[in-house]
Design a protein around this motif. Structure first.
Motif, PDB file in Angstrom:
ATOM      1  N   PRO A 475      15.776  -2.556   3.062  1.00 23.18           N
ATOM      2  CA  PRO A 475      15.607  -3.267   4.342  1.00 23.18           C
ATOM      3  C   PRO A 475      15.739  -2.330   5.533  1.00 23.18           C
ATOM      4  CG  PRO A 475      17.064  -4.469   2.878  1.00 23.18           C
ATOM      5  CD  PRO A 475      16.850  -3.128   2.252  1.00 23.18           C
ATOM      6  N   VAL A 476      14.810  -2.460   6.502  1.00 22.94           N
ATOM      7  CA  VAL A 476      14.798  -1.638   7.712  1.00 22.94           C
ATOM      8  C   VAL A 476      14.755  -2.563   8.922  1.00 22.94           C
ATOM      9  CG1 VAL A 476      13.598   0.146   9.024  1.00 22.94           C
ATOM     10  CG2 VAL A 476      13.615   0.228   6.508  1.00 22.94           C
ATOM     11  N   ARG A 477      15.610  -2.283   9.901  1.00 24.02           N
ATOM     12  CA  ARG A 477      15.653  -3.117  11.092  1.00 24.02           C
ATOM     13  C   ARG A 477      14.820  -2.544  12.232  1.00 24.02           C
ATOM     14  NH1 ARG A 477      21.363  -5.036  13.655  1.00 24.02           N
ATOM     15  NH2 ARG A 477      21.525  -5.763  11.494  1.00 24.02           N
ATOM     16  N   ASP A 478      14.718  -1.218  12.307  1.00 28.43           N
ATOM     17  CA  ASP A 478      14.018  -0.576  13.417  1.00 28.43           C
ATOM     18  C   ASP A 478      12.525  -0.881  13.377  1.00 28.43           C
ATOM     19  OD1 ASP A 478      16.432   0.509  14.148  1.00 28.43           O
ATOM     20  OD2 ASP A 478      16.081   2.416  13.115  1.00 28.43           O
ATOM     21  N   TYR A 479      11.956  -0.970  14.574  1.00 32.72           N
ATOM     22  CA  TYR A 479      10.513  -1.139  14.755  1.00 32.72           C
ATOM     23  C   TYR A 479       9.980  -2.366  13.993  1.00 32.72           C
ATOM     24  CZ  TYR A 479       6.676   1.274  17.025  1.00 32.72           C
ATOM     25  OH  TYR A 479       5.700   1.645  17.905  1.00 32.72           O
ATOM     26  N   SER A 480      10.760  -3.422  14.003  1.00 36.20           N
ATOM     27  CA  SER A 480      10.321  -4.649  13.331  1.00 36.20           C
ATOM     28  C   SER A 480       9.308  -5.398  14.202  1.00 36.20           C
ATOM     29  CB  SER A 480      11.514  -5.561  13.049  1.00 36.20           C
ATOM     30  OG  SER A 480      11.079  -6.774  12.458  1.00 36.20           O
ATOM     31  N   TRP A 481       8.168  -5.758  13.626  1.00 36.96           N
ATOM     32  CA  TRP A 481       7.137  -6.496  14.359  1.00 36.96           C
ATOM     33  C   TRP A 481       7.581  -7.915  14.697  1.00 36.96           C
ATOM     34  CZ3 TRP A 481       3.227  -4.773  10.101  1.00 36.96           C
ATOM     35  CH2 TRP A 481       2.929  -3.420  10.287  1.00 36.96           C
ATOM     36  N   PHE A 482       8.542  -8.405  13.937  1.00 38.57           N
ATOM     37  CA  PHE A 482       9.066  -9.757  14.156  1.00 38.57           C
ATOM     38  C   PHE A 482      10.551  -9.633  14.485  1.00 38.57           C
ATOM     39  CE2 PHE A 482       5.479  -9.976  11.294  1.00 38.57           C
ATOM     40  CZ  PHE A 482       4.722 -11.001  11.815  1.00 38.57           C
ATOM     41  N   PRO A 483      10.901  -9.600  15.778  1.00 34.53           N
ATOM     42  CA  PRO A 483      12.302  -9.449  16.179  1.00 34.53           C
ATOM     43  C   PRO A 483      13.194 -10.489  15.501  1.00 34.53           C
ATOM     44  CG  PRO A 483      10.862  -9.265  18.084  1.00 34.53           C
ATOM     45  CD  PRO A 483       9.994  -9.694  16.938  1.00 34.53           C
ATOM     46  N   GLY A 484      14.328 -10.019  14.991  1.00 40.48           N
ATOM     47  CA  GLY A 484      15.239 -10.902  14.260  1.00 40.48           C
ATOM     48  C   GLY A 484      15.057 -10.822  12.762  1.00 40.48           C
ATOM     49  N   TYR A 485      14.119 -10.000  12.300  1.00 40.81           N
ATOM     50  CA  TYR A 485      13.874  -9.828  10.860  1.00 40.81           C
ATOM     51  C   TYR A 485      13.930  -8.351  10.491  1.00 40.81           C
ATOM     52  CZ  TYR A 485      12.125 -14.644  10.445  1.00 40.81           C
ATOM     53  OH  TYR A 485      12.013 -16.003  10.434  1.00 40.81           O
ATOM     54  N   VAL A 486      14.397  -8.066   9.283  1.00 34.05           N
ATOM     55  CA  VAL A 486      14.282  -6.728   8.699  1.00 34.05           C
ATOM     56  C   VAL A 486      13.091  -6.741   7.752  1.00 34.05           C
ATOM     57  CG1 VAL A 486      16.739  -6.207   8.899  1.00 34.05           C
ATOM     58  CG2 VAL A 486      15.878  -7.342   6.838  1.00 34.05           C
ATOM     59  N   TRP A 487      12.531  -5.563   7.490  1.00 35.63           N
ATOM     60  CA  TRP A 487      11.339  -5.494   6.663  1.00 35.63           C
ATOM     61  C   TRP A 487      11.518  -4.519   5.502  1.00 35.63           C
ATOM     62  CZ3 TRP A 487       9.325  -0.560   6.634  1.00 35.63           C
ATOM     63  CH2 TRP A 487       9.658   0.270   7.720  1.00 35.63           C
ATOM     64  N   GLN A 488      10.755  -4.785   4.433  1.00 37.75           N
ATOM     65  CA  GLN A 488      10.728  -3.925   3.253  1.00 37.75           C
ATOM     66  C   GLN A 488       9.286  -3.772   2.789  1.00 37.75           C
ATOM     67  OE1 GLN A 488      13.897  -6.722   1.577  1.00 37.75           O
ATOM     68  NE2 GLN A 488      14.276  -4.872   0.358  1.00 37.75           N
ATOM     69  N   VAL A 489       8.957  -2.603   2.289  1.00 36.52           N
ATOM     70  CA  VAL A 489       7.606  -2.326   1.800  1.00 36.52           C
ATOM     71  C   VAL A 489       7.382  -3.043   0.479  1.00 36.52           C
ATOM     72  CG1 VAL A 489       6.020  -0.493   1.078  1.00 36.52           C
ATOM     73  CG2 VAL A 489       7.592  -0.100   2.976  1.00 36.52           C
ATOM     74  N   THR A 490       6.141  -3.488   0.257  1.00 37.01           N
ATOM     75  CA  THR A 490       5.786  -4.188  -0.986  1.00 37.01           C
ATOM     76  C   THR A 490       4.543  -3.562  -1.603  1.00 37.01           C
ATOM     77  OG1 THR A 490       4.395  -5.817   0.157  1.00 37.01           O
ATOM     78  CG2 THR A 490       6.726  -6.367  -0.124  1.00 37.01           C
ATOM     79  N   GLN A 491       4.347  -3.845  -2.891  1.00 38.11           N
ATOM     80  CA  GLN A 491       3.161  -3.377  -3.585  1.00 38.11           C
ATOM     81  C   GLN A 491       2.767  -4.376  -4.660  1.00 38.11           C
ATOM     82  OE1 GLN A 491       4.482   0.370  -5.266  1.00 38.11           O
ATOM     83  NE2 GLN A 491       4.989  -0.585  -7.231  1.00 38.11           N
ATOM     84  N   CYS A 492       1.512  -4.297  -5.080  1.00 34.12           N
ATOM     85  CA  CYS A 492       1.006  -5.186  -6.123  1.00 34.12           C
ATOM     86  C   CYS A 492       1.678  -4.847  -7.450  1.00 34.12           C
ATOM     87  CB  CYS A 492      -0.513  -5.047  -6.239  1.00 34.12           C
ATOM     88  SG  CYS A 492      -1.249  -6.051  -7.542  1.00 34.12           S
ATOM     89  N   MET A 493       2.176  -5.833  -8.145  1.00 32.00           N
ATOM     90  CA  MET A 493       2.867  -5.613  -9.412  1.00 32.00           C
ATOM     91  C   MET A 493       1.895  -5.225 -10.524  1.00 32.00           C
ATOM     92  SD  MET A 493       5.560  -8.809  -9.330  1.00 32.00           S
ATOM     93  CE  MET A 493       6.260  -8.375 -10.924  1.00 32.00           C
ATOM     94  N   SER A 494       0.617  -5.499 -10.329  1.00 30.97           N
ATOM     95  CA  SER A 494      -0.363  -5.211 -11.368  1.00 30.97           C
ATOM     96  C   SER A 494      -0.955  -3.811 -11.246  1.00 30.97           C
ATOM     97  CB  SER A 494      -1.488  -6.249 -11.330  1.00 30.97           C
ATOM     98  OG  SER A 494      -2.460  -5.972 -12.313  1.00 30.97           O
ATOM     99  N   CYS A 495      -1.450  -3.463 -10.041  1.00 26.89           N
ATOM    100  CA  CYS A 495      -2.130  -2.171  -9.877  1.00 26.89           C
ATOM    101  C   CYS A 495      -1.297  -1.141  -9.129  1.00 26.89           C
ATOM    102  CB  CYS A 495      -3.470  -2.367  -9.169  1.00 26.89           C
ATOM    103  SG  CYS A 495      -3.322  -3.006  -7.481  1.00 26.89           S
ATOM    104  N   GLY A 496      -0.223  -1.558  -8.467  1.00 27.17           N
ATOM    105  CA  GLY A 496       0.654  -0.623  -7.786  1.00 27.17           C
ATOM    106  C   GLY A 496       0.244  -0.252  -6.383  1.00 27.17           C
TER     107      GLY A 496
END
Length: 528
Positions: A475-496
Motif C-alpha cells: 500500500p502507498v499513500r503518496d500521489y494517490s489519485w483518490f484522496p483518502g485511499y492508498v493504492w497497490q499495483v495489480t496484475q492479471c492472474m492468468s497472463c501476468g
C-alpha cells in the motif's frame, strides 16, 4: 492452470482481502448500485476530478476561441499510449522528459494558438513490437500549470477541437511538433441529407383543428440556432422551400398538410390506409390537381434528369381525382403521387436530437452518473461527453473520435451502451468484471485520465469488484489519485500483465471501502 503463475503468498493475501471485503459488506449492509449515491456511498467524487495530487497550480486565464473547420496550424504534440482525449474532457499531464518540457514552454509562449497543444493516441503493437500513431487527435487548452523545483511541470488541460495530423517532426529544442488541420464538425440537423435526401421533417403544426405552415423567417435560416437549443426542422424546411417556384411551394405546402393529417392516424394503420385518408381529407383537392399539372409543365420545360421522389423537381404526372372518383382508382395508383416526407421511423434513425435523447436514456440505465439530460438539445456536445466517459477500451473510443457524423457517433454509442456486458483481459481474455460491477468514483464518470509521478498518463475504469486480478504491491499513500485511499499495483492472474491498481480507504467508515481501477489499454469489453 491460472494459479500456477501466482505465488502462494500472493494468493493467500488475495483471499484475505476478499474475505475482509465480504465481511465489511455484510456488516454495513452495503449494496452499491453503479453510478448511484445510495448504498451508504460517502466518498466525495469531486476530489478525484480536481486532480489535487498535482498540488496547487497557476491559472492561465486564457480564453481560446474555436477555430474554423479546415484551419491549419502548428502545435506541440503529446503522444499518449492508451489515452483518447475528447472535446470538453479533462486531461492531466506531467512533463518529466526534456522533450515534453520544451513542448509545454513552446505552448505557453506561442502567439497564434496560446496555451494550446495537440494530443494524439499511440497504440503499442505487442506482436510486431512497434507503436502505431493515430491520425485523428484533439487540441487541448492548458488551464492550469505548475513549475516544480526539479524542472518538472504539472499541467491540467481541457479538450477543445478534433484535428487531423498532417505532418510531424522534432523541433530544434527537442519538442515534438506537428501540422494539424481542424476538423469541421457536422451540424446537428434533424436528418442528414446524405441519408434520406434533401427533405427534412417538420413538427405537427395542427392548431385548433386546422393545418398551418410556418412562414419563413430570418431566425429559421440561421445555421447557428442549434447551439441555443432551437429546433432545426424549420431551418431545413426553409432552405428547401427557398429553392421552389411559387407553384411548387403551394404543392409542397399542400403535401405538408397531408403529412400532418397522417400523423394523427393510428400508427397501426397500413401505409395504404394512411395515404388513402390523406387524399380523402385533404382540402382544396381540385386546386392541388391544377397546381400539379402546372408544375409538371414547368418541370418538363426544364428537361432536368431527376429520379422520382428525390429533390425539389422530382414530381410525377398524376391525373385529376376527387373524393367521389377516387374509389375507381386502385390503391397502388396513389403510390405514384409524390409525397414530401419519408416515414417517421426513418427520420428517427438519423435525427440527431432523437438519438441524443435515446443515448441519454441508455446512459442513465447503464451508468447513471453523471447525468447527460442537460446535453440532449446539444447533440454534438452530448456525443463527446458520452464518448469521453463511456466505460469501453481505448481502441473503441478512438473509433468514436474518428467518426465525423454526429448521428453515426450517437448510434454507435447507443449500440455500445446496450451491448456492454463483460470486461476481460486484452491479452488472455480472462474475465475481470461484469457491467454491474462498474463504479463511479469521480464526477467525470466511471472512466478518467490520471498521471503518475513519472509522467505516465493512464485512463482507468473504476470497478466495485473484480476477479482474476492479483495484488502485487504494498500500500502507498503518496500521489494517490483518490484522496483518502492508498493504492497497490495489480496484475492479471492468468497472463501476468499489469492491469491497474487496487484502492483501500484509510478510514473504515469510508464507502466504498475498496475498489479497483483497471487501465482501458489493458481491457477488452465484450458485448452480449
Amino acid at each position: 492452470m491460472e494459479d500456477e503463475h501466482v505465488p502462494e503468498s500472493v494468493r493467500r493475501r488475495i483471499e484475505e482481502i476478499l474475505k475482509e471485503i465480504e465481511e465489511e459488506e455484510e456488516e454495513e449492509d452495503y449494496d452499491y448500485q453503479p453510478g448511484s449515491a445510495s448504498g451508504h456511498f460517502t466518498y466525495d467524487r469531486s476530489l478525484a476530478a480536481s486532480h489535487s495530487y498535482l498540488g496547487e497550480a497557476e491559472e492561465t486565464h486564457n480564453r481560446i476561441g474555436f477555430l474554423e473547420g479546415g484551419a491549419v496550424l502548428i502545435l506541440p504534440l503529446f503522444y499518449l499510449e492508451g489515452v483518447v482525449l475528447f472535446p470538453e474532457a479533462t486531461l492531466p499531464l506531467r512533463a518529466v522528459l526534456p522533450s515534453y518540457k520544451a513542448a509545454f514552454e513552446r505552448a505557453l509562449g506561442q502567439d497564434y494558438a496560446p496555451c494550446t497543444i495537440g494530443v494524439v493516441r499511440v497504440e503499442r503493437d505487442i506482436v510486431n513490437r512497434r507503436y502505431n500513431l493515430a491520425t485523428t487527435g484533439t487540441t487541448a487548452e492548458i488551464k492550469q500549470y505548475r513549475r516544480l523545483e526539479d524542472g518538472t511541470v504539472n499541467v491540467v488541460t481541457r479538450g477543445q477541437q478534433r484535428f487531423c495530423l498532417r505532418h510531424r517532426w522534432t523541433d530544434d529544442d527537442g519538442a515534438l511538433v506537428g501540422e494539424v488541420q481542424i476538423i469541421q464538425e457536422d451540424l446537428p440537423l434533424r436528418t442528414p441529407q446524405e441519408a434520406v435526401g434533401k427533405l427534412a421533417p417538420l413538427k405537427n403544426l395542427r392548431i385548433g383543428g386546422t393545418f398551418k405552415v410556418p412562414p419563413l423567417t430570418g431566425s429559421q435560416t440561421n445555421p447557428n440556432n442549434y447551439e441555443d437549443g432551437n429546433d432545426s426542422d424549420a431551418m431545413s424546411e426553409a432552405n428547401f422551400e427557398r429553392l421552389l417556384t411559387e407553384t411548387e411551394r403551394r404543392l409542397h405546402q399542400s403535401a405538408l398538410c397531408s403529412c400532418y393529417g397522417s400523423d394523427a392516424i393510428d400508427e397501426t394503420s397500413s401505409d395504404e390506409e394512411k395515404f388513402g385518408q390523406d387524399l380523402e381529407c385533404q382540402p382544396g383537392r381540385s386546386q392541388l390537381d391544377n397546381d400539379m399539372k402546372l408544375m409538371h409543365t414547368e418541370h418538363s420545360k426544364r428537361n432536368e434528369d431527376a429520379s422520382p421522389g428525390v429533390g425539389k423537381t422530382a414530381f410525377l404526372e398524376v391525373q385529376p381525382c376527387n373524393r367521389v372518383e377516387q374509389e375507381n382508382y386502385p390503391i397502388n395508383h396513389f403510390r405514384d403521387v409524390p409525397r414530401a416526407f419519408w416515414p417517421g421511423w426513418v427520420y428517427r434513425m438519423y435525427d440527431s436530437y432523437s438519438l441524443a435523447q435515446k443515448a441519454a436514456d441508455r446512459w442513465k440505465n447503464v451508468v447513471s452518473a453523471p447525468s447527460m439530460d442537460g446535453f440532449v438539445m446539444k447533440p454534438i456536445l452530448l456525443s463527446f461527453q458520452i464518448a469521453g466517459k463511456i466505460p469501453v477500451s481505448d481502441s473503441t473510443r478512438q473509433e468514436l473520435l474518428e467518426i465525423d457524423s454526429i448521428s453515426y457517433r450517437l448510434r454507435r454509442e447507443i449500440e455500445l451502451l446496450e451491448s456492454l456486458d463483460r470486461i476481460r483481459c486484452k491479452i488472455c481474455q480472462a474475465l475481470f468484471a461484469k457491467r454491474s460491477d462498474i463504479l463511479v468514483m469521480s464526477t467525470e464518470g466511471p472512466l478518467g485520465a490520471y498521471v503518475n509521478a513519472f509522467g505516465f498518463v493512464y485512463e482507468i475504469m473504476t470497478l466495485r469488484k473484480a476477479q482474476g486480478i492479483a495484488i502485487v504491491g504494498v500500500p502507498v499513500r503518496d500521489y494517490s489519485w483518490f484522496p483518502g485511499y492508498v493504492w497497490q499495483v495489480t496484475q492479471c492472474m492468468s497472463c501476468g500483465y499489469s492491469t491497474g491498481w487496487f484502492f483501500t480507504a484509510l478510514k473504515k467508515e469510508t464507502r466504498p471501502f475498496t475498489f479497483w481501477g483497471v487501465t482501458t489499454s489493458q481491457i477488452l469489453v465484450e458485448s452480449h
